[in-house]
Design a protein around this motif. Structure first.
Motif, PDB file in Angstrom:
ATOM      1  N   THR A 210      27.112  48.179  39.967  1.00  0.00           N
ATOM      2  CA  THR A 210      26.964  47.872  41.398  1.00  0.00           C
ATOM      3  C   THR A 210      27.919  46.737  41.770  1.00  0.00           C
ATOM      4  O   THR A 210      28.549  46.767  42.844  1.00  0.00           O
ATOM      5  CB  THR A 210      25.509  47.457  41.703  1.00  0.00           C
ATOM      6  N   ARG A 211      28.014  45.752  40.913  1.00  0.00           N
ATOM      7  CA  ARG A 211      28.942  44.623  41.120  1.00  0.00           C
ATOM      8  C   ARG A 211      30.354  45.152  41.346  1.00  0.00           C
ATOM      9  O   ARG A 211      31.054  44.724  42.274  1.00  0.00           O
ATOM     10  CB  ARG A 211      28.887  43.732  39.876  1.00  0.00           C
ATOM     11  N   GLY A 212      30.786  46.098  40.507  1.00  0.00           N
ATOM     12  CA  GLY A 212      32.130  46.670  40.636  1.00  0.00           C
ATOM     13  C   GLY A 212      32.298  47.394  41.963  1.00  0.00           C
ATOM     14  O   GLY A 212      33.322  47.245  42.631  1.00  0.00           O
ATOM     15  N   VAL A 213      31.285  48.150  42.363  1.00  0.00           N
ATOM     16  CA  VAL A 213      31.359  48.880  43.629  1.00  0.00           C
ATOM     17  C   VAL A 213      31.439  47.896  44.791  1.00  0.00           C
ATOM     18  O   VAL A 213      32.244  48.059  45.719  1.00  0.00           O
ATOM     19  CB  VAL A 213      30.121  49.819  43.789  1.00  0.00           C
ATOM     20  N   VAL A 214      30.633  46.846  44.730  1.00  0.00           N
ATOM     21  CA  VAL A 214      30.609  45.861  45.821  1.00  0.00           C
ATOM     22  C   VAL A 214      31.958  45.139  45.918  1.00  0.00           C
ATOM     23  O   VAL A 214      32.476  44.909  47.017  1.00  0.00           O
ATOM     24  CB  VAL A 214      29.435  44.870  45.623  1.00  0.00           C
ATOM     25  N   LEU A 215      32.552  44.817  44.772  1.00  0.00           N
ATOM     26  CA  LEU A 215      33.873  44.172  44.801  1.00  0.00           C
ATOM     27  C   LEU A 215      34.895  45.095  45.480  1.00  0.00           C
ATOM     28  O   LEU A 215      35.685  44.646  46.328  1.00  0.00           O
ATOM     29  CB  LEU A 215      34.329  43.810  43.385  1.00  0.00           C
ATOM     30  N   ASP A 216      34.856  46.390  45.141  1.00  0.00           N
ATOM     31  CA  ASP A 216      35.787  47.351  45.764  1.00  0.00           C
ATOM     32  C   ASP A 216      35.546  47.460  47.267  1.00  0.00           C
ATOM     33  O   ASP A 216      36.490  47.419  48.061  1.00  0.00           O
ATOM     34  CB  ASP A 216      35.607  48.755  45.153  1.00  0.00           C
ATOM     35  N   LEU A 217      34.281  47.615  47.642  1.00  0.00           N
ATOM     36  CA  LEU A 217      33.962  47.781  49.071  1.00  0.00           C
ATOM     37  C   LEU A 217      34.378  46.541  49.865  1.00  0.00           C
ATOM     38  O   LEU A 217      34.879  46.646  50.986  1.00  0.00           O
ATOM     39  CB  LEU A 217      32.456  48.039  49.267  1.00  0.00           C
ATOM     40  N   ALA A 218      34.181  45.369  49.259  1.00  0.00           N
ATOM     41  CA  ALA A 218      34.533  44.120  49.953  1.00  0.00           C
ATOM     42  C   ALA A 218      36.042  44.035  50.148  1.00  0.00           C
ATOM     43  O   ALA A 218      36.523  43.684  51.234  1.00  0.00           O
ATOM     44  CB  ALA A 218      34.016  42.926  49.159  1.00  0.00           C
ATOM     45  N   ARG A 219      36.794  44.393  49.099  1.00  0.00           N
ATOM     46  CA  ARG A 219      38.265  44.370  49.205  1.00  0.00           C
ATOM     47  C   ARG A 219      38.743  45.310  50.294  1.00  0.00           C
ATOM     48  O   ARG A 219      39.592  44.959  51.106  1.00  0.00           O
ATOM     49  CB  ARG A 219      38.897  44.747  47.867  1.00  0.00           C
ATOM     50  N   GLN A 220      38.154  46.521  50.305  1.00  0.00           N
ATOM     51  CA  GLN A 220      38.553  47.500  51.334  1.00  0.00           C
ATOM     52  C   GLN A 220      38.283  46.979  52.739  1.00  0.00           C
ATOM     53  O   GLN A 220      38.917  47.400  53.695  1.00  0.00           O
ATOM     54  CB  GLN A 220      37.770  48.807  51.156  1.00  0.00           C
ATOM     55  N   ARG A 221      37.298  46.083  52.861  1.00  0.00           N
ATOM     56  CA  ARG A 221      36.964  45.541  54.178  1.00  0.00           C
ATOM     57  C   ARG A 221      37.694  44.235  54.477  1.00  0.00           C
ATOM     58  O   ARG A 221      37.346  43.534  55.408  1.00  0.00           O
ATOM     59  CB  ARG A 221      35.452  45.358  54.286  1.00  0.00           C
ATOM     60  N   GLY A 222      38.651  43.922  53.650  1.00  0.00           N
ATOM     61  CA  GLY A 222      39.499  42.763  53.941  1.00  0.00           C
ATOM     62  C   GLY A 222      38.976  41.434  53.442  1.00  0.00           C
ATOM     63  O   GLY A 222      39.503  40.377  53.804  1.00  0.00           O
ATOM     64  N   TYR A 223      37.938  41.463  52.612  1.00  0.00           N
ATOM     65  CA  TYR A 223      37.477  40.202  52.025  1.00  0.00           C
ATOM     66  C   TYR A 223      38.334  39.875  50.816  1.00  0.00           C
ATOM     67  O   TYR A 223      38.830  40.759  50.125  1.00  0.00           O
ATOM     68  CB  TYR A 223      36.012  40.305  51.579  1.00  0.00           C
ATOM     69  N   GLU A 224      38.485  38.586  50.586  1.00  0.00           N
ATOM     70  CA  GLU A 224      39.115  38.142  49.345  1.00  0.00           C
ATOM     71  C   GLU A 224      38.016  38.161  48.283  1.00  0.00           C
ATOM     72  O   GLU A 224      36.916  37.682  48.558  1.00  0.00           O
ATOM     73  CB  GLU A 224      39.526  36.683  49.495  1.00  0.00           C
ATOM     74  N   THR A 225      38.333  38.683  47.117  1.00  0.00           N
ATOM     75  CA  THR A 225      37.297  38.675  46.080  1.00  0.00           C
ATOM     76  C   THR A 225      37.850  37.992  44.836  1.00  0.00           C
ATOM     77  O   THR A 225      39.057  38.067  44.574  1.00  0.00           O
ATOM     78  CB  THR A 225      36.868  40.112  45.698  1.00  0.00           C
ATOM     79  N   ALA A 226      36.979  37.327  44.112  1.00  0.00           N
ATOM     80  CA  ALA A 226      37.424  36.680  42.876  1.00  0.00           C
ATOM     81  C   ALA A 226      36.260  36.512  41.918  1.00  0.00           C
ATOM     82  O   ALA A 226      35.117  36.328  42.347  1.00  0.00           O
ATOM     83  CB  ALA A 226      38.037  35.319  43.187  1.00  0.00           C
ATOM     84  N   GLU A 227      36.582  36.612  40.628  1.00  0.00           N
ATOM     85  CA  GLU A 227      35.627  36.203  39.609  1.00  0.00           C
ATOM     86  C   GLU A 227      35.823  34.710  39.439  1.00  0.00           C
ATOM     87  O   GLU A 227      36.950  34.252  39.237  1.00  0.00           O
ATOM     88  CB  GLU A 227      35.914  36.917  38.289  1.00  0.00           C
ATOM     89  N   ALA A 228      34.759  33.944  39.564  1.00  0.00           N
ATOM     90  CA  ALA A 228      34.911  32.491  39.507  1.00  0.00           C
ATOM     91  C   ALA A 228      33.739  31.880  38.759  1.00  0.00           C
ATOM     92  O   ALA A 228      32.590  32.311  38.943  1.00  0.00           O
ATOM     93  CB  ALA A 228      34.954  31.936  40.925  1.00  0.00           C
ATOM     94  N   THR A 229      34.037  30.885  37.921  1.00  0.00           N
ATOM     95  CA  THR A 229      32.923  30.156  37.312  1.00  0.00           C
ATOM     96  C   THR A 229      32.308  29.297  38.408  1.00  0.00           C
ATOM     97  O   THR A 229      33.009  28.692  39.222  1.00  0.00           O
ATOM     98  CB  THR A 229      33.378  29.263  36.138  1.00  0.00           C
ATOM     99  N   MET A 230      30.999  29.284  38.421  1.00  0.00           N
ATOM    100  CA  MET A 230      30.295  28.613  39.517  1.00  0.00           C
ATOM    101  C   MET A 230      29.190  27.730  38.959  1.00  0.00           C
ATOM    102  O   MET A 230      28.587  28.048  37.922  1.00  0.00           O
ATOM    103  CB  MET A 230      29.639  29.672  40.412  1.00  0.00           C
ATOM    104  N   THR A 231      28.946  26.672  39.699  1.00  0.00           N
ATOM    105  CA  THR A 231      27.806  25.821  39.369  1.00  0.00           C
ATOM    106  C   THR A 231      26.718  26.090  40.401  1.00  0.00           C
ATOM    107  O   THR A 231      26.941  26.812  41.386  1.00  0.00           O
ATOM    108  CB  THR A 231      28.190  24.327  39.460  1.00  0.00           C
ATOM    109  N   ARG A 232      25.564  25.460  40.201  1.00  0.00           N
ATOM    110  CA  ARG A 232      24.498  25.627  41.194  1.00  0.00           C
ATOM    111  C   ARG A 232      24.939  25.085  42.541  1.00  0.00           C
ATOM    112  O   ARG A 232      24.575  25.625  43.579  1.00  0.00           O
ATOM    113  CB  ARG A 232      23.226  24.907  40.725  1.00  0.00           C
ATOM    114  N   TYR A 233      25.756  24.019  42.516  1.00  0.00           N
ATOM    115  CA  TYR A 233      26.267  23.442  43.770  1.00  0.00           C
ATOM    116  C   TYR A 233      26.966  24.523  44.600  1.00  0.00           C
ATOM    117  O   TYR A 233      26.783  24.598  45.819  1.00  0.00           O
ATOM    118  CB  TYR A 233      27.241  22.300  43.438  1.00  0.00           C
ATOM    119  N   ASP A 234      27.768  25.346  43.935  1.00  0.00           N
ATOM    120  CA  ASP A 234      28.499  26.392  44.662  1.00  0.00           C
ATOM    121  C   ASP A 234      27.545  27.387  45.324  1.00  0.00           C
ATOM    122  O   ASP A 234      27.859  27.923  46.387  1.00  0.00           O
ATOM    123  CB  ASP A 234      29.445  27.144  43.714  1.00  0.00           C
TER     124      ASP A 234
END
Ligand code: PMP
Length: 289
Positions: A210-234
């Motif tokens: 599902t994560r992969g599908v959502v990344l594709d759908l978001a890109r197609q809709r013009g969102y920037e997507t990235a895999e990023a290390t995140m903290t709780r603050y983020d």
């Protein structure tokens, strides 16, 4: 209900495994959860591929080809008239001697169940989830790699217990470095402006389909997507947070550790992607007949 077991469809009461099966004794095996929408199996090839990767990683030889497993999934759906549902594919190490040695197990058991699943009530999709971060960290990737979808979910179950004890339904699991990994059975996303971020598998996340599908759908809709290390603050300071998974699909998170996310309501990006996901899922997939 008919269950697929080792090449045959058998009535549920006869679908039994040995008490000496190492899947039961040690959680030694792998599995997949797959959705069926409108008589079509969603992302069938991707799920079968991941099943075989998980099996390879634990040195378990699935005694069927990928094509045969895919066909068995469709056959089980047909036999149960499962046109909207959830399929669970389980491969256990099989019956062996007491003792960990997997090489005493000669016949891996392949079980396919075509049934239904409802993870969260409908109102939570409208209101969003309240969740907490928990003390149980995600398995270290050099212990049990979170990329392996194994039958041993104790790590996630311990986190789930903490979440439920804290009065919530779901937990965010951090990795050994304190970075966000995933939820107990879902991936996590944060939206900030037009950017959509999700932890990389190296942070302790399963490469969710599902994560992969959502990344594709978001890109197609013009969102920037990235895999990023995140903290709780983020997460606390994101505009929106949501979870993705086969069973949950896309569900908004509106509170984390008693901090409201955004304005505390499901945000527009989450809603847009949810809508896009439903449209996509209604069109895509392998017909069961
Ligand atoms: N993380 C974990 C730990 C999971 O068990 C799952 C699947 N339930 C996911 C993420 C989501 O993966 P998918 O979208 O492939 O269902």
């Amino acid at each position: 209900m008919k269950i697929f077991m080792n090449g045959r469809l058998v009535p549920e009461p006869q679908a039994k495994v040995s008490v000496f099966d190492h899947g039961l004794l040690y959680g030694d095996g792998v599995f997949e959860g797959i959705r069926v929408y409108h008589g079509r199996v969603f992302k069938l090839a991707e799920h079968v591929d991941r099943l075989f990767r998980s099996a390879r990683a634990i040195a378990l030889e699935i005694p069927m080809s990928r094509e045969a497993v895919a066909e068995a999934i469709c056959r089980t759906c047909r036999a149960n008239n499962c046109r909207e549902g959830y399929v669970r594919v389980v491969v256990t190490r099989g019956k062996g001697e007491l003792g960990l040695n997997p090489f005493t197990c000669r016949d891996p058991q392949i079980i396919i169940i075509a049934s239904a699943i409802q993870l969260y009530p409908k109102e939570l999709y409208e209101k969003g989830l309240r969740i907490v971060t928990v003390g149980t960290i995600r398995n270290h990737s050099e212990a049990i790699n979170p990329m392996i979808k194994s039958l041993n979910y104790l790590n996630n179950i311990l986190a789930k217990i903490e979440a439920i004890n804290a009065g919530t339904l779901e937990a965010i699991m951090l990795n050994h470095e304190g970075r966000v990994a995933e939820a107990t059975g879902d991936n996590i996303f944060a939206a900030r402006g037009r950017a959509l971020l999700t932890p990389p598998p190296s942070a302790g996340a399963l490469a969710g389909i599902t994560r992969g599908v959502v990344l594709d759908l978001a890109r197609q809709r013009g969102y920037e997507t990235a895999e990023a290390t995140m903290t709780r603050y983020d997460l606390y300071t994101a505009d929106e947070v949501f979870l993705t998974g086969t069973a949950a699909e896309i569900i908004s998170v509106t509170e984390i550790d008693k901090r409201l996310i955004g304005d505390g309501k499901p945000g527009p990006i989450t809603c847009e992607l949810r809508e896009a996901f439903h449209q996509y899922a209604a069109m895509d997939g392998t017909p069961i007949d």
